[in-house]
Write an enzyme that holds these catalytic residues in place. Structure first.
Site, PDB file in Angstrom:
ATOM      1  N   LEU A 160       0.875  -1.206   0.133  1.00  0.00           N
ATOM      2  CA  LEU A 160       0.001   0.057  -0.004  1.00  0.00           C
ATOM      3  C   LEU A 160       0.860   1.272  -0.060  1.00  0.00           C
ATOM      4  O   LEU A 160       0.909   2.185   0.632  1.00  0.00           O
ATOM      5  CB  LEU A 160      -0.981  -0.207   1.156  1.00  0.00           C
ATOM      6  CG  LEU A 160      -2.206   0.868   0.936  1.00  0.00           C
ATOM      7  CD1 LEU A 160      -3.033   0.423  -0.015  1.00  0.00           C
ATOM      8  CD2 LEU A 160      -2.808   1.173   2.473  1.00  0.00           C
ATOM      9  N   GLY A 161       1.680   1.365  -0.941  1.00  0.00           N
ATOM     10  CA  GLY A 161       2.333   2.369  -1.236  1.00  0.00           C
ATOM     11  C   GLY A 161       1.631   3.567  -1.980  1.00  0.00           C
ATOM     12  O   GLY A 161       0.392   3.518  -2.026  1.00  0.00           O
ATOM     13  N   ILE A 163       0.955   3.788  -5.332  1.00  0.00           N
ATOM     14  CA  ILE A 163       0.244   3.129  -6.344  1.00  0.00           C
ATOM     15  C   ILE A 163      -0.843   2.534  -5.616  1.00  0.00           C
ATOM     16  O   ILE A 163      -2.021   2.401  -6.067  1.00  0.00           O
ATOM     17  CB  ILE A 163       0.963   2.376  -7.496  1.00  0.00           C
ATOM     18  CG1 ILE A 163       1.909   3.087  -8.076  1.00  0.00           C
ATOM     19  CG2 ILE A 163       0.283   1.418  -8.173  1.00  0.00           C
ATOM     20  CD1 ILE A 163       2.918   2.455  -8.934  1.00  0.00           C
ATOM     21  N   SER A 182       1.473  -4.745   3.733  1.00  0.00           N
ATOM     22  CA  SER A 182       2.517  -3.954   3.417  1.00  0.00           C
ATOM     23  C   SER A 182       3.649  -4.185   4.526  1.00  0.00           C
ATOM     24  O   SER A 182       3.557  -4.887   5.469  1.00  0.00           O
ATOM     25  CB  SER A 182       1.938  -2.494   3.428  1.00  0.00           C
ATOM     26  OG  SER A 182       2.921  -1.670   2.432  1.00  0.00           O
ATOM     27  N   ARG A 183       4.786  -3.448   4.234  1.00  0.00           N
ATOM     28  CA  ARG A 183       5.726  -3.771   5.134  1.00  0.00           C
ATOM     29  C   ARG A 183       5.710  -3.232   6.316  1.00  0.00           C
ATOM     30  O   ARG A 183       5.873  -3.829   7.583  1.00  0.00           O
ATOM     31  CB  ARG A 183       6.992  -3.062   4.490  1.00  0.00           C
ATOM     32  CG  ARG A 183       7.905  -3.604   3.410  1.00  0.00           C
ATOM     33  CD  ARG A 183       9.156  -3.126   3.130  1.00  0.00           C
ATOM     34  NE  ARG A 183       8.879  -1.845   2.561  1.00  0.00           N
ATOM     35  CZ  ARG A 183       9.851  -0.833   2.436  1.00  0.00           C
ATOM     36  NH1 ARG A 183      11.111  -1.238   2.518  1.00  0.00           N
ATOM     37  NH2 ARG A 183       9.607   0.507   1.918  1.00  0.00           N
ATOM     38  N   ARG A 240       5.970  -6.041 -10.565  1.00  0.00           N
ATOM     39  CA  ARG A 240       6.827  -6.861 -11.177  1.00  0.00           C
ATOM     40  C   ARG A 240       6.563  -8.152 -11.241  1.00  0.00           C
ATOM     41  O   ARG A 240       6.189  -9.005 -10.436  1.00  0.00           O
ATOM     42  CB  ARG A 240       8.317  -6.644 -10.383  1.00  0.00           C
ATOM     43  CG  ARG A 240       9.066  -5.151 -10.574  1.00  0.00           C
ATOM     44  CD  ARG A 240       9.508  -5.094 -11.930  1.00  0.00           C
ATOM     45  NE  ARG A 240      10.057  -3.757 -12.342  1.00  0.00           N
ATOM     46  CZ  ARG A 240       9.511  -2.645 -12.342  1.00  0.00           C
ATOM     47  NH1 ARG A 240       8.351  -2.616 -12.658  1.00  0.00           N
ATOM     48  NH2 ARG A 240      10.232  -1.333 -12.877  1.00  0.00           N
ATOM     49  N   GLU A 269      10.422 -10.865 -19.132  1.00  0.00           N
ATOM     50  CA  GLU A 269      10.043  -9.969 -19.984  1.00  0.00           C
ATOM     51  C   GLU A 269      11.210  -9.784 -21.303  1.00  0.00           C
ATOM     52  O   GLU A 269      12.468  -9.746 -20.851  1.00  0.00           O
ATOM     53  CB  GLU A 269       9.586  -8.584 -19.480  1.00  0.00           C
ATOM     54  CG  GLU A 269       8.280  -8.709 -18.765  1.00  0.00           C
ATOM     55  CD  GLU A 269       7.824  -7.346 -18.213  1.00  0.00           C
ATOM     56  OE1 GLU A 269       8.702  -6.369 -18.512  1.00  0.00           O
ATOM     57  OE2 GLU A 269       7.095  -7.329 -17.358  1.00  0.00           O
ATOM     58  N   HIS A 287       3.488  -4.884 -20.430  1.00  0.00           N
ATOM     59  CA  HIS A 287       4.212  -3.788 -19.431  1.00  0.00           C
ATOM     60  C   HIS A 287       4.060  -2.516 -19.792  1.00  0.00           C
ATOM     61  O   HIS A 287       4.848  -1.549 -19.804  1.00  0.00           O
ATOM     62  CB  HIS A 287       5.632  -4.143 -19.183  1.00  0.00           C
ATOM     63  CG  HIS A 287       6.277  -3.645 -17.751  1.00  0.00           C
ATOM     64  ND1 HIS A 287       7.413  -4.255 -17.394  1.00  0.00           N
ATOM     65  CD2 HIS A 287       5.727  -2.714 -17.131  1.00  0.00           C
ATOM     66  CE1 HIS A 287       7.527  -3.514 -16.307  1.00  0.00           C
ATOM     67  NE2 HIS A 287       6.724  -2.750 -16.092  1.00  0.00           N
TER      68      HIS A 287
END
Length: 323
Positions: A160-161, A163, A182-183, A240, A269, A287
């Site tokens: 939950l940063g 973005i 989240s962290r 990612r 990718e 991407h």
């Protein structure tokens, strides 16, 4: 001679999409070295200009390795065109005292829009319906299979940063029930926090991946997490590719052990699993979550600000803080 050619040399790796879009503007302002314009291998190209390179400007798919860094004794700045910096050897940069900056929040809205778009597509079967109509089978097969209601879905956000919060805000407004891991817990947000990915998956119908790729998050979404999500569960990844164990994801999708996926990123990718082509419950994009014309212009402006700041020894925007 172009006055920019007298400025400190900046090695471009990739090149980033924003560089291709604004190459003429960039070239008028800065002394960029473009290794793709020569037939010699990258390592050899770097060795020919190693004493002059002060900065690197790189795309998200162009690794800035310790080997490259060590070949550039005058390097003091690495500028990424992406939000993620997992392709840059941050330990070597820290050891050398090299400053690293990224795209900051330039893409946050666009990536969040892509996450929501992929999720709606999978839940409401939009791309599958498009193929059904264009293949001409509607008159032959009759009604298209039922899709699912979007509002009311239990959605877990992984990371939950900036973005992740944009995604959560959008989905909350559309009637989804949001929780996150989240962290650290974010006391300022109204959504319930889960301390671990397994707990989040067990209590959600949908997982949206929006965290950074690190040693800790590599293959975080493994088979155990997928099975906890269940055979109607959906995974959306706009972060990612390697955060998900891609081989296990393919197996679970092919066997029907999870319900669907929306993927803008892949583990290797630009290669991706061909087994996903035949699955109507999987939506794939190249991407491209961050790539809009507006975001590209904003990124160009940010890159110029940072390069100008670097060249005049002023404060940078979006500088990476080493952990």
């Amino acid at each position: 001679m172009n006055p920019a050619q007298l400025a400190p040399a900046i090695l471009v790796l990739g090149p980033p999409l924003v560089f291709r879009a604004y190459e003429s503007e960039f070239t008028k302002k800065y002394n960029f070295l473009k290794p793709w314009e020569t037939p010699i291998p990258l390592k050899q190209f770097i060795s020919t200009c190693s004493a002059n390179v002060k900065a690197i400007f790189c795309s998200a798919v162009s690794p800035v390795t310790a080997e490259i860094i060590q070949c550039l004794p005058e390097l003091t700045f690495v500028l990424a065109s992406s939000i993620g910096v997992n392709h840059i050897d941050l330990l070597e940069c820290k050891r050398r005292g090299i400053v690293v900056a990224n795209a900051g929040s330039t893409f946050s809205d666009d990536v969040a829009d892509m996450a929501v778009g992929l999720l709606i597509d999978v839940v409401r079967r939009i791309s599958a319906g498009n193929r059904f109509v264009k293949a001409g089978v509607w008159p032959l097969q009759g009604d298209f299979p039922l899709a699912h209601k979007f509002g009311g879905k239990q959605v877990g956000i992984v990371g939950l940063g900036n973005i992740g919060l944009h995604i959560a805000t959008r989905l909350n407004a559309m009637g989804c029930i949001i929780s996150y891991t989240s962290r650290t817990m974010k006391p300022q947000v109204p959504f319930p926090f889960c301390p671990g990915i397994n707990q989040l998956a067990a209590n959600c119908e949908i997982l949206i991946i929006s965290c950074a790729l690190t040693e800790q998050t590599h293959h975080m979404i493994n088979r155990e997490v997928m099975l906890l999500l269940g055979n109607e569960g959906i995974i959306v990844n706009i972060a990612r590719g390697a955060i998900i164990n891609e081989k296990e994801l393919v197996k679970c999708l092919v066997k029907g052990e999870i319900g669907g996926a929306g993927l803008d990123v892949f583990e290797h990718e630009p290669n991706f699993p061909k087994e996903l082509f035949a699955l109507d419950n999987v939506v794939l994009t190249p991407h491209h979550g961050a790539v809009t014309e507006e975001a590209c212009k904003n990124l160009y402006d940010l890159i110029c600000k940072n390069l100008d700041a670097f060249l005049s020894n002023k404060l940078l925007e979006c500088e990476t803080v080493y952990l």
